[in-house]
Design a protein around this motif. Structure first.
Motif, short mmCIF file in Angstrom:
data_model
loop_
_atom_site.label_atom_id
_atom_site.label_comp_id
_atom_site.label_asym_id
_atom_site.label_seq_id
_atom_site.Cartn_x
_atom_site.Cartn_y
_atom_site.Cartn_z
N MET A 85 9.13 -8.71 1.09
CA MET A 85 8.69 -8.50 2.46
C MET A 85 9.47 -7.32 3.04
N ILE A 86 8.76 -6.40 3.68
CA ILE A 86 9.39 -5.25 4.32
C ILE A 86 8.99 -5.25 5.79
N ALA A 87 9.94 -4.98 6.66
CA ALA A 87 9.65 -4.87 8.09
C ALA A 87 10.52 -3.78 8.68
N ALA A 94 12.32 -10.99 10.44
CA ALA A 94 12.74 -12.13 9.62
C ALA A 94 13.22 -13.27 10.51
N GLY A 95 13.89 -12.93 11.61
CA GLY A 95 14.34 -13.95 12.56
C GLY A 95 13.17 -14.67 13.24
N MET A 111 12.07 -15.85 -0.35
CA MET A 111 11.49 -14.52 -0.27
C MET A 111 12.57 -13.50 0.03
N GLU A 112 12.53 -12.39 -0.69
CA GLU A 112 13.46 -11.30 -0.40
C GLU A 112 12.81 -10.38 0.62
N TYR A 113 13.66 -9.82 1.49
CA TYR A 113 13.12 -8.86 2.44
C TYR A 113 14.03 -7.66 2.56
N VAL A 182 18.75 -5.52 0.30
CA VAL A 182 17.81 -6.61 0.08
C VAL A 182 18.45 -7.94 0.50
N LYS A 183 17.77 -8.68 1.34
CA LYS A 183 18.27 -9.96 1.86
C LYS A 183 17.30 -11.08 1.49
#
Length: 185
Positions: A85-87, A94-95, A111-113, A182-183
């Motif tokens: 996931m990218i934002a 994500a929050g 999921m990694e973002y 990456v989180k």
């Protein structure tokens, strides 16, 4: 193989669980294949903070007949399933996603973002600004700013341009180049 989904939320109030619009842009093999937007009736309905309305223009009457996050999550999750996931400003989105999942009692997907601001900073050093609007202007991308579907799609396009500039063509390369950024959701 470069697969990810770009996500964006607009919120009704300062509460992270107050999503009033969600946009998801799906990228498969480095190509945008689908962008979907949902207007969402937030838990705060009918209250919307006037400051939030000033940002995105979404009003209570726009969402009064819309589904709740609870009602659209399964469809959204299917689009996002297994993807990075990218934002843009990912900590915020994500929050909102985490808070909305918690509010409705859903399990958080593993999921990694990644934040597209970090990708842009790695790709284009020394730009004066890395906001979504500034980056879009820099790359001649026009969009309706602060509407979730448009923001998600421009985030995807900017990420693809940055990956191209960094010569990243596969997800494992994204993780290698961006490892500290990456989180996990």
């Amino acid at each position: 193989m470069l697969d990810f989904c770009a996500i964006d939320f607009e919120t009704a109030t300062h509460e992270r669980n107050s999503a009033c619009e969600m946009g998801i842009c799906v990228v498969e093999n480095g190509e945008i294949v689908k962008t979907q937007t949902w207007l969402i009736k937030p838990p705060s309905f009918p209250y919307f903070n006037p400051r939030n309305i000033d940002v995105h223009g979404i009003r209570p009457e726009d969402v009064q007949n819309s589904p709740t996050f609870e009602e659209v999550w399964h469809e959204a999750e299917n689009l996002m399933y297994g993807n990075l996931m990218i934002a843009h400003n990912a900590a915020f989105d994500a929050g909102v996603l985490r808070s909305s999942l918690d509010y409705y009692g859903f399990f958080k997907p593993k999921m990694e973002y990644l934040c597209s601001i970090q990708i842009a900073k790695k790709s284009w050093k020394n730009l004066p600004r890395y906001g979504l609007k500034s980056l879009a202007e820099q790359h001649q991308l026009s969009f309706n700013h602060h509407r979730a579907g448009d923001d998600a799609e421009v985030c995807a396009k900017i990420s693809l341009l940055a990956f191209q500039n960094l010569m990243i063509t596969r997800n494992d390369e994204v993780k290698e180049v961006m490892k500290k950024s990456v989180k996990m959701l």
